[in-house]
Structures are given as structure tokens and as C-alpha cells.
Write an enzyme that holds these catalytic residues in place. Sequence first.
Site, mmCIF file in Angstrom:
data_model
loop_
_atom_site.group_PDB
_atom_site.id
_atom_site.type_symbol
_atom_site.label_atom_id
_atom_site.label_comp_id
_atom_site.label_asym_id
_atom_site.label_seq_id
_atom_site.Cartn_x
_atom_site.Cartn_y
_atom_site.Cartn_z
ATOM 1 N N GLU A 17 34.421 -24.474 30.602
ATOM 2 C CA GLU A 17 34.910 -25.561 31.299
ATOM 3 C C GLU A 17 36.388 -25.273 31.816
ATOM 4 O O GLU A 17 37.118 -25.191 30.843
ATOM 5 C CB GLU A 17 34.728 -27.011 30.910
ATOM 6 C CG GLU A 17 34.879 -28.074 31.700
ATOM 7 C CD GLU A 17 34.700 -29.370 30.824
ATOM 8 O OE1 GLU A 17 33.566 -29.726 30.802
ATOM 9 O OE2 GLU A 17 36.053 -29.956 30.661
ATOM 10 N N ALA A 51 38.674 -38.602 37.528
ATOM 11 C CA ALA A 51 37.891 -40.140 37.902
ATOM 12 C C ALA A 51 38.001 -40.537 39.218
ATOM 13 O O ALA A 51 39.151 -40.456 39.613
ATOM 14 C CB ALA A 51 38.506 -40.884 36.617
ATOM 15 N N HIS A 149 25.791 -42.138 24.540
ATOM 16 C CA HIS A 149 26.746 -42.540 25.518
ATOM 17 C C HIS A 149 27.715 -43.749 24.975
ATOM 18 O O HIS A 149 27.110 -44.764 24.486
ATOM 19 C CB HIS A 149 26.158 -42.699 26.983
ATOM 20 C CG HIS A 149 27.356 -42.793 27.828
ATOM 21 N ND1 HIS A 149 27.732 -44.130 28.130
ATOM 22 C CD2 HIS A 149 27.853 -42.309 28.708
ATOM 23 C CE1 HIS A 149 28.808 -43.789 29.097
ATOM 24 N NE2 HIS A 149 28.935 -42.645 29.445
ATOM 25 N N LYS A 165 16.734 -38.848 33.704
ATOM 26 C CA LYS A 165 17.577 -38.098 34.494
ATOM 27 C C LYS A 165 17.400 -36.460 34.304
ATOM 28 O O LYS A 165 17.442 -35.836 35.493
ATOM 29 C CB LYS A 165 19.008 -38.307 33.914
ATOM 30 C CG LYS A 165 20.124 -37.633 34.500
ATOM 31 C CD LYS A 165 21.419 -38.460 34.099
ATOM 32 C CE LYS A 165 22.049 -37.968 32.865
ATOM 33 N NZ LYS A 165 23.246 -38.031 32.393
HETATM 34 P P1 FAD Z 1 24.831 -41.838 33.576
HETATM 35 O O1 FAD Z 1 23.609 -40.593 33.391
HETATM 36 O O2 FAD Z 1 24.586 -42.747 34.669
HETATM 37 O O3 FAD Z 1 24.803 -42.723 32.076
HETATM 38 C C1 FAD Z 1 25.956 -43.599 32.001
HETATM 39 C C2 FAD Z 1 25.431 -44.825 31.285
HETATM 40 O O4 FAD Z 1 24.356 -45.538 31.925
HETATM 41 C C3 FAD Z 1 24.480 -44.523 29.851
HETATM 42 O O5 FAD Z 1 24.892 -45.258 28.672
HETATM 43 C C4 FAD Z 1 23.114 -44.441 30.134
HETATM 44 O O6 FAD Z 1 22.310 -44.691 28.904
HETATM 45 C C5 FAD Z 1 23.243 -45.724 31.254
HETATM 46 N N1 FAD Z 1 21.968 -45.699 32.131
HETATM 47 C C6 FAD Z 1 21.805 -44.501 32.884
HETATM 48 N N2 FAD Z 1 20.749 -44.766 33.809
HETATM 49 C C7 FAD Z 1 20.394 -46.396 33.571
HETATM 50 C C8 FAD Z 1 19.671 -47.384 34.164
HETATM 51 N N3 FAD Z 1 18.861 -46.830 35.237
HETATM 52 N N4 FAD Z 1 19.678 -48.526 33.619
HETATM 53 C C9 FAD Z 1 20.627 -48.888 32.570
HETATM 54 N N5 FAD Z 1 21.181 -48.005 32.157
HETATM 55 C C10 FAD Z 1 21.205 -46.746 32.700
HETATM 56 N N6 FAD Z 1 33.602 -37.466 33.907
HETATM 57 C C11 FAD Z 1 34.597 -37.329 35.096
HETATM 58 O O7 FAD Z 1 35.282 -38.399 35.506
HETATM 59 N N7 FAD Z 1 34.630 -36.082 35.539
HETATM 60 C C12 FAD Z 1 34.226 -34.816 34.986
HETATM 61 O O8 FAD Z 1 34.130 -33.638 35.500
HETATM 62 C C13 FAD Z 1 33.141 -35.090 33.780
HETATM 63 N N8 FAD Z 1 32.722 -34.069 33.446
HETATM 64 C C14 FAD Z 1 31.724 -34.047 32.281
HETATM 65 C C15 FAD Z 1 30.977 -33.053 31.629
HETATM 66 C C16 FAD Z 1 30.110 -33.343 30.805
HETATM 67 C C17 FAD Z 1 29.265 -31.975 30.061
HETATM 68 C C18 FAD Z 1 29.913 -34.505 30.043
HETATM 69 C C19 FAD Z 1 28.881 -34.801 29.121
HETATM 70 C C20 FAD Z 1 30.705 -35.774 30.415
HETATM 71 C C21 FAD Z 1 31.499 -35.529 31.632
HETATM 72 N N9 FAD Z 1 32.187 -36.601 32.326
HETATM 73 C C22 FAD Z 1 33.223 -36.472 33.353
HETATM 74 C C23 FAD Z 1 32.202 -37.792 31.556
HETATM 75 C C24 FAD Z 1 31.093 -38.994 32.428
HETATM 76 O O9 FAD Z 1 31.386 -39.108 33.672
HETATM 77 C C25 FAD Z 1 31.160 -40.073 31.714
HETATM 78 O O10 FAD Z 1 30.479 -39.964 30.289
HETATM 79 C C26 FAD Z 1 30.295 -41.413 32.219
HETATM 80 O O11 FAD Z 1 30.607 -42.467 31.587
HETATM 81 C C27 FAD Z 1 28.854 -41.352 32.236
HETATM 82 O O12 FAD Z 1 28.392 -40.096 32.983
HETATM 83 P P2 FAD Z 1 26.869 -39.849 32.996
HETATM 84 O O13 FAD Z 1 26.671 -38.628 34.257
HETATM 85 O O14 FAD Z 1 26.425 -39.442 31.612
HETATM 86 O O15 FAD Z 1 26.244 -41.242 33.387
#
Ligand code: FAD
Length: 284
Positions: A17, A51, A149, A165
Site C-alpha cells: 500500500e 478522508a 471495526h 459486503k
Molecule cells: P463499512 O463496511 O461501511 O463498515 C463501517 C461500519 O458500519 C462497521 O462498523 C460495520 O459493521 C457497520 N455497518 C456496515 N453495514 C451496516 C449496516 N447495513 N447497518 C449497520 N451497520 C453497518 N480510509 C480512508 O479514508 N482512506 C483509505 O484509503 C482507507 N483505506 C483503508 C484500507 C483498508 C485495507 C482498511 C481496512 C481500511 C481503510 N480505511 C481507509 C479506513 C476505513 O475507511 C474506515 O475503517 C471506515 O471507518 C470504515 O470503512 P469500511 O469500508 O470498513 O466501512
Amino acid sequence: MTRIADLLAQGPTLSVEFFPPKTDDGAAQLARTVDELEPLDLSFVSVTYGAGGSTRDRTRDLVVQLNAERGYPAMAHLTCVGSTRAELAELLEDYDRSGVHNVLALAGDPPADGSPAGGDFTYALELVELVRARGDHFSVAVAAHPELHPRSPDLASDRDHLAEKLAAADFGVTQFFFDADVYFRMLDDLGERGCTTPVLPGLMPLSNPTGIARMAEMSGASFPTELAARIEAADEGDRERIVVEAAATLGQTLLDGGAPGLHLYCLNRSPVALAVSDALGLRS
Ligand code: FAD
């Protein structure tokens, strides 16, 4: 352009990355790192997205450049919270035209001050669906948090949402972790939910103990006290050796257990990524 999902099927893959640099010095450092990593014959690289879209153009330019100039695909991280559907559709159209067809679809974090994020999206799954709508030439990855998370109320509901997802995506990439069991437990939990989508483990071989502890706290990863104590007690030169050994041992355990590859968080530097790959015998 190669879909990373297809590379994983032939795995194991090795990937790193990068983040888009802010300064000319940072850009020069990254260019050196990209050259220094050439001997690893990387399967792909990924580029983070600031972000709320704060690095939108820098991420886009770096992804397009690496994708066009290097022998591996570059995967664009993309977050959706705080963005409109039209903004993200426009960026995806740009990537499509530029030959970038690998996207890591993320929610991103809401504003730290608690103000409303705005925009059209709440969860990453909605962005997966937007990318999917562009067609099968896109490969879509999603984030996975093996240790829960940080915003999740409980593990069971987090795993339910993760399984849903992943079922819509091609593969997952994990937040970094230090104990192989948390990764295998996550796979077991997903398997119980009927989800067998491959999930790439992310490794963070960082030798600055304060930095690891801070990043671990922010991302919900636990930093083993025994490893922390060994790094803390070591002098500068020894720290890197300890971290490389720990990451290589973890990487080998994951590969032996069937992980589809390894994704290294290299923070735009090459030495530790090279050392871990050497310790694993992965330099070609
Ligand atoms: P989601 O999958 O949407 O999940 C977020 C939360 O919502 C979780 O607690 C989940 O359980 C909950 N949730 C999901 N669906 C539902 C639903 N239908 N109802 C209720 N709750 C739900 N951030 C950046 O800003 N830029 C980056 O480039 C970046 N790269 C990353 C790369 C990796 C490999 C990882 C692991 C994280 C990265 N992040 C990045 C951080 C990420 O954006 C954050 O962790 C963010 O808070 C959650 O993203 P997610 O895609 O996991 O969200």
C-alpha cells in the site's frame, strides 16, 4: 488491465500500500521506493484516498501513473461517506477511461468533530454497488477488520455486515493485525455465514513503537504487549530486525494456513518491505 481478483485466484500474491505524497520530497521518496521494490515482482499496489476525498486528485494521478507505467495493476482506494453519487460516478468514469479497473470500495470515516458527513452514502456496500454497476471489467475489493471495526457495537453484527459486503465484492483486504488467530477466526466466522470470498491479510511492519501503538488504537487492532516490550527495549538497529522477524513469522503462518497472499503497509518506504519479503523467500 488485469483484474486483481484474477491474480488472487492464481496466488499467493504480494502487494504493498502507498499513500499519495503531499510534498516534492515525499514524491521523490515514493519514486525511489517504487524503483527499489521492483525486484519483488509485486502482484499489485494500492493507493490510499484521503478522508472525505482530500487527496482525490493526488490519489487519482498516482494510481493512473503507476497503472500505466509499471508492470502491475494499481488499485484505487475510494471512500464514499461525505460524497455525492454524481461525484463518485464521475471519478469512476475517469478511472474507467484511464484503464484503472481495480477499486477498494470503502465507507471512510465521518468528520471527527461529529458534524454531519452529508453526501449520498452511509456504508461501503453502497459504493460496491455503484462500482459493480459499471460492469464486470472492474474488480472490487472491500476492507475487513479482523478485530472488529472500531464503530461496531458488537462482533456478531460486524461479521454479519462484513459477510454481506464481501459477498458483493471480489475480495477483502484486512486492517493490520499481529496475531494470525484473529485472521483465521474471522474466516471461520465468515464461513459460518456462508461467505468464502478471499480476504488478503494486511501486515504492518513498523518499527516505531509509538507509531504502531497510535495506529493500532485508531484502527481497532491490538498490539501484543510482548512484542511492544521487545521493540521498546531494543536499540534503533535491533528494532527493525525484531519487526521484520515478527512480520515474516506472521506472514508465513498466514500463507501456510491458506491466505491468498500478503498486503504490506509499507508507508512509502522500501527497506522493511524488502527485508520481510526476503525473510519469506518472496524476492524473485
Ligand atoms: P463499512 O463496511 O461501511 O463498515 C463501517 C461500519 O458500519 C462497521 O462498523 C460495520 O459493521 C457497520 N455497518 C456496515 N453495514 C451496516 C449496516 N447495513 N447497518 C449497520 N451497520 C453497518 N480510509 C480512508 O479514508 N482512506 C483509505 O484509503 C482507507 N483505506 C483503508 C484500507 C483498508 C485495507 C482498511 C481496512 C481500511 C481503510 N480505511 C481507509 C479506513 C476505513 O475507511 C474506515 O475503517 C471506515 O471507518 C470504515 O470503512 P469500511 O469500508 O470498513 O466501512
